[in-house]
Design a protein around this motif. Structure first.
Motif, PDB file in Angstrom:
ATOM      1  N   ARG A 234     -23.511  32.796   3.299  1.00 43.91           N
ATOM      2  CA  ARG A 234     -22.163  32.855   3.854  1.00 43.91           C
ATOM      3  C   ARG A 234     -21.685  34.302   3.858  1.00 43.91           C
ATOM      4  O   ARG A 234     -22.057  35.071   2.968  1.00 43.91           O
ATOM      5  N   GLY A 235     -20.874  34.652   4.839  1.00 44.19           N
ATOM      6  CA  GLY A 235     -20.299  35.988   4.885  1.00 44.19           C
ATOM      7  C   GLY A 235     -21.342  37.047   5.185  1.00 44.19           C
ATOM      8  O   GLY A 235     -22.184  36.880   6.071  1.00 44.19           O
ATOM      9  N   PHE A 259     -28.155  28.414   8.413  1.00 40.68           N
ATOM     10  CA  PHE A 259     -26.834  27.780   8.434  1.00 40.68           C
ATOM     11  C   PHE A 259     -25.866  28.613   7.606  1.00 40.68           C
ATOM     12  O   PHE A 259     -26.220  29.088   6.528  1.00 40.68           O
ATOM     13  N   SER A 260     -24.653  28.752   8.082  1.00 35.89           N
ATOM     14  CA  SER A 260     -23.610  29.233   7.185  1.00 35.89           C
ATOM     15  C   SER A 260     -23.298  28.066   6.252  1.00 35.89           C
ATOM     16  O   SER A 260     -23.347  26.897   6.655  1.00 35.89           O
ATOM     17  N   ALA A 262     -20.628  27.010   5.140  1.00 34.86           N
ATOM     18  CA  ALA A 262     -19.488  26.217   5.603  1.00 34.86           C
ATOM     19  C   ALA A 262     -19.897  25.282   6.739  1.00 34.86           C
ATOM     20  O   ALA A 262     -19.490  24.122   6.781  1.00 34.86           O
ATOM     21  N   ASP A 263     -20.724  25.772   7.668  1.00 35.34           N
ATOM     22  CA  ASP A 263     -21.157  24.927   8.783  1.00 35.34           C
ATOM     23  C   ASP A 263     -22.078  23.811   8.313  1.00 35.34           C
ATOM     24  O   ASP A 263     -22.029  22.704   8.839  1.00 35.34           O
TER      25      ASP A 263
END
Lengths: 362, 362
Positions: A234-235, A259-260, A262-263
């Motif tokens: 992430r980020g 994948f992020s 969050a997704d």
């Protein structure tokens, strides 16, 4: 027909014809990976010059930034996107070349900065986007290995990576130098933690990662049975996870997606129940807890999970001292190692993966 | 910990507890898919109102547009991104919520339009990005199903989808209504082909696709043996290919990834040699030849390929009369059909896929 892959295939063919018949599998990729500490040191030594030149080009802060790239360069751009957004405080977008090259929409880039990234600087559609941007009031910076390339000539300013020829098909030193170039650009627009100390330490940190082969060998062994891999971050590290997926897919044909965190929670988390292999990337910072938390959740749901980064329980660590803005470089070096070992263990030649050697330039 | 999935899981639980024990598998999803023609007709009937309201909100053209979304909404936003870029002539970016919610970077949205997309309008991080955008000079439009939601209240203007409750876990009618909302927004900024004739024809075209089940049943049968699927498109249909991959992955746990045709050529084309299943989406227009050409290339390299769209040799056609700007709606309707039939054929319940029913709100 517009092709984004001219230089990629050309490199593939060069490696096949000239090199891989005479060198042991993986030799070229290893040699190019090993050049990274010195290439990065040379590039980072030019960071004051880059800051000066960019500030001269952009007396006013850009109202937005547009990135143009394909493949591995696009993953470097994804990391750059977070850095530039944080540094400039203005939206950063990723160009859709087809809007320009196929749909030929009317555009207006006035006030915007365009950053175009291409190893060879010879991808026609990227040059075309830069030319359209400048013709409609935008300013363009090229990040390329060849300061005499069409892309370099089309831009207002060039960050020449000087990473040297890349003969293995999977891009390695070019990508980490692109990441360093983005950090330099971002530092010219705002504070992202690229100071004398962090710039000076980075090449040694990369060398440390490259010398520490055991964790990557073991992780390759663990991945051997997997025919599906999800990389997660992430980020700032998300682009590194995307590059890891591409590098592994390119060299081994194992199906890998990034994948992020969050997704992944927002739907595709269902794939955890298939026993998929998950490799998560995390570095101490604001996004870390979210990734560690997701990894636990994925394991509970049945995924086989491993962690990369200087975090508790890591299977593939790198130095924690690096600022998060430079962590993608260490993560990508780890991903290169992992892809190379996995390909060799599978009996493949990572220098010239099958399917990547045919010239399809039209 | 920021979660992007609150409403998604909440829906999953609702479906499990209240519905799926009493209805045959796939009933909810089929019912919601069948509502699409009438929901789309009602939404498109409001297009003049949307144009008027947006022009009042933005007397000057935005200097850039930022989209905020997750999951299926993000795929609608990907289609919207091309439409808005073509219509406005200005860069369109996809927000990275973590820049705001985790890294808390200083930002400046003055002059920019923010378009936030969320079925429920209750995803906290999306609301937070809208609030930060407006607080720093941006204008925000919310595309949501609930005109009284926190997201709707946080925006300057709301396009209420009025698609009704969605009880099946996989979003269907919401996504096609989001795509129609983006077309309406884009038409307010420039000419994309949404006129009385095309708006009037679309609901009937969707109904035609939904009634024409045989091609989707046959394609599901063909996909049955695949454990890997690549969806491919370029330009306006790329977001539809991404939504197709997500919908199939959500309902069947088949590992699916979307590729732009240009990106697939730039490295991952090596996966063709693994015999991967490839489903390409194409509609007559500037991007079509590139996709058809790639499909031939993939087949030569060993991939199993199928084509969707009103093109020669198509396995999953839809009406050719639709303008390309509306083709993503028809492509997504086809993808819903395919995902549903494949899940049922695999003995799964597409209304409540495993792994998507656990509440993880924190």
């Amino acid at each position: 027909v517009i092709r984004g892959s001219v230089n990629h295939y050309a490199r593939g063919v060069g490696a096949t014809a000239d090199q891989t018949t005479t060198a042991a599998p993986g030799t070229l990729m290893a040699a190019e990976m090993a050049e990274q500490p010195s290439r990065l040191a040379a590039l980072l030594a030019r960071r004051r010059e880059v800051v000066r030149e960019l500030r001269a080009l952009l007396p006013d802060r850009p109202i937005g930034t547009v990135l143009v790239a394909r493949g591995s360069s696009d993953h470097a751009a994804t990391c750059g996107r977070y850095l530039l957004e944080m540094a400039s405080g203005r939206p950063v977008s990723s160009a859709s070349p087809s809007v320009h090259t196929l749909y030929r929409s009317e555009v207006d880039f006035s006030g915007h900065l365009v950053v175009a990234v291409s190893q060879s600087g010879r991808t026609p559609e990227i040059v075309e986007v830069v030319e359209r941007a400048r013709a409609t009031g935008g300013r363009a910076v090229a990040i390329t290995n060849d300061a005499t390339s069409p892309l370099a000539r089309s831009a207002d300013m060039v960050i020449a990576l000087e990473a040297g020829d890349e003969r293995a098909v999977p891009a390695t030193k070019t990508v980490t130098c692109q990441l360093a170039a983005f950090a330099m650009l971002a530092q010219a627009l705002g504070e992202i933690g690229l100071d004398d100390a962090s710039a000076g330490s980075l090449p040694g940190q990369v060398a440390h990662v490259l010398a520490d082969v055991d964790p990557a060998v073991q992780l390759a062994e663990w991945l051997l049975g997997a025919n599906r891999l999800a990389t997660v971050a992430r980020g700032l590290l998300y682009g590194a996870a995307a590059e890891a997926a591409l590098k592994i897919e390119e060299t081994t044909s194992v199906f890998a997606s990034a994948f992020s965190a969050a997704d992944l929670r927002h739907g595709p988390i269902a794939i955890a129940s298939t026993g998929i292999a998950v490799l998560a990337f995390a570095h101490p910072g604001p996004a870390c807890a979210d990734v560690l938390d997701l990894v636990e959740d994925l394991a509970v749901r049945g995924a086989r999970t491993k962690l990369a980064g200087p975090v508790p329980g890591s299977d593939l660590p790198w130095p924690a001292a690096a600022p998060e803005a430079l962590a993608p470089i260490l993560a990508v070096a780890r991903a290169q190692q992992l892809a190379r070992f996995l390909a060799l263990r599978m009996g493949r030649n990572p220098d010239a993966p099958s399917g990547l050697t045919k010239v399809t330039v039209t």
